[in-house]
Design a protein around this motif. Structure first.
Motif, short mmCIF file in Angstrom:
data_model
loop_
_atom_site.label_atom_id
_atom_site.label_comp_id
_atom_site.label_asym_id
_atom_site.label_seq_id
_atom_site.Cartn_x
_atom_site.Cartn_y
_atom_site.Cartn_z
N GLY A 16 0.81 -1.21 0.00
CA GLY A 16 0.00 0.00 0.00
C GLY A 16 0.84 1.26 0.00
N ASP A 17 0.14 2.39 0.03
CA ASP A 17 0.79 3.69 0.04
C ASP A 17 1.50 3.90 1.38
OD1 ASP A 17 -0.25 4.25 -2.47
OD2 ASP A 17 -2.05 5.18 -1.65
N ASP A 18 2.65 4.60 1.32
CA ASP A 18 3.34 4.95 2.56
C ASP A 18 3.13 6.43 2.87
OD1 ASP A 18 5.23 6.47 1.08
OD2 ASP A 18 6.63 4.79 0.96
N PRO A 19 3.52 6.90 4.05
CA PRO A 19 3.29 8.30 4.44
C PRO A 19 4.11 9.32 3.65
CG PRO A 19 3.74 6.93 6.37
CD PRO A 19 4.02 6.11 5.16
N TRP A 20 5.06 8.87 2.83
CA TRP A 20 5.94 9.78 2.11
C TRP A 20 5.61 9.87 0.63
CZ3 TRP A 20 7.53 5.64 5.14
CH2 TRP A 20 7.81 5.99 6.45
N GLY A 21 4.44 9.38 0.24
CA GLY A 21 4.01 9.48 -1.15
C GLY A 21 4.44 8.33 -2.03
N GLY A 22 5.00 7.28 -1.44
CA GLY A 22 5.44 6.13 -2.22
C GLY A 22 4.50 4.95 -2.05
N PHE A 23 4.88 3.84 -2.63
CA PHE A 23 4.11 2.60 -2.54
C PHE A 23 5.06 1.48 -2.17
CE2 PHE A 23 2.04 -1.22 -4.08
CZ PHE A 23 0.72 -1.02 -3.71
N ARG A 24 4.66 0.63 -1.22
CA ARG A 24 5.54 -0.41 -0.70
C ARG A 24 4.84 -1.77 -0.70
NH1 ARG A 24 9.78 1.72 2.89
NH2 ARG A 24 9.82 3.95 2.51
N ARG A 25 5.68 -2.82 -0.73
CA ARG A 25 5.22 -4.20 -0.58
C ARG A 25 6.15 -4.90 0.39
NH1 ARG A 25 1.34 -5.87 -3.97
NH2 ARG A 25 0.99 -4.61 -5.82
N GLY A 26 5.57 -5.70 1.28
CA GLY A 26 6.37 -6.42 2.26
C GLY A 26 6.16 -7.92 2.17
N PHE A 27 7.24 -8.68 2.40
CA PHE A 27 7.21 -10.13 2.27
C PHE A 27 8.07 -10.80 3.33
CE2 PHE A 27 6.87 -8.00 -1.72
CZ PHE A 27 5.74 -8.56 -2.29
N GLU A 28 7.78 -12.07 3.53
CA GLU A 28 8.64 -12.89 4.37
C GLU A 28 8.88 -14.20 3.64
OE1 GLU A 28 6.63 -13.69 8.05
OE2 GLU A 28 5.21 -15.07 7.13
N GLY A 29 9.98 -14.84 3.97
CA GLY A 29 10.27 -16.11 3.34
C GLY A 29 11.43 -16.81 4.00
N SER A 30 11.61 -18.06 3.59
CA SER A 30 12.72 -18.82 4.17
C SER A 30 13.12 -19.95 3.24
CB SER A 30 12.32 -19.38 5.54
OG SER A 30 11.27 -20.30 5.39
N THR A 31 14.32 -20.44 3.48
CA THR A 31 14.85 -21.59 2.78
C THR A 31 15.89 -22.24 3.66
OG1 THR A 31 15.72 -22.38 0.65
CG2 THR A 31 16.73 -20.39 1.57
N LYS A 32 16.23 -23.47 3.35
CA LYS A 32 17.30 -24.18 4.06
C LYS A 32 18.22 -24.78 3.02
CE LYS A 32 14.63 -25.70 8.06
NZ LYS A 32 14.14 -26.87 8.81
#
Length: 191
Positions: free
Chosen positions: A145-161
């Protein structure tokens, strides 16, 4: 190498975004909203956690063609930080990362397999300790979604072994410590 994993996670999460065209994202390392972490068992008695403090990466994503998502991450292996200076010195040595010879690890995605609810598998090539091998990251989008500074962000998590020996790291830490787990929490800023 953890950086590589983090970028991979970002790309997979983008598959569930709201755009109708390919979008390019940069991993937010300036604001430190991204982490490349690892853990490995210590003698089978406890977990040793650490991270890489310096990395960079980017990814692109097209909602209409999620299978074409791409990600690339570069990790400064000299920036390994396990919260113990002497151990970090040993991890940088020839016994483990050999950072004088191999100061960078790199991940380049080769394929994304979308799953349900923003999850998926991101396949790619990890170059670590002078060896390149395919790995697969289990990823999940956290939000966008939109951030407070006029940008757009996406967040993720992940893992591997993966096994240390697969990347020609020969130091034997005992039977409980043959594999390292990479854990990624990343936030990308749309360019």
């Amino acid at each position: 190498m953890k950086k590589l994993l983090a970028t991979s996670l970002l790309a997979t999460g983008l598959l569930t975004g709201n755009s109708v065209y390919a979008e390019d994202y940069a991993i937010d390392t300036e604001g430190m909203h991204a982490f490349v972490q690892f853990r490995i068992q210590h003698l089978g008695y406890s977990w040793l956690y650490g991270r890489f403090d310096k990395f960079s990466g980017n990814f692109s994503y097209d909602e209409a063609k999620p299978e074409e998502a791409k990600a690339e991450v570069a990790i400064d292996t000299t920036s390994i930080n396990s919260n113990h200076a002497e151990r970090d010195k040993h991890l940088r040595s020839e016994d483990f990362l050999d950072v004088e010879k191999f100061p960078e690890a790199k991940f380049v995605s080769t394929k994304f397999i979308p799953g349900a609810d923003g999850a998926g598998k991101l396949e790619g090539d990890l170059t670590l300790h002078g060896v390149t091998k395919p790995i697969t990251l289990d990823v999940k989008q956290i939000g966008a979604g939109d951030d407070p500074w006029g940008g757009f962000r996406r967040g993720f998590e992940g893992s591997t072994k993966f096994a240390l020996k697969d990347f020609d790291i020969k130091k034997d830490l005992g039977p409980a410590s043959q594999e390292v787990e990479m854990i990624l929490a990343v936030e990308g800023v749309r360019k």
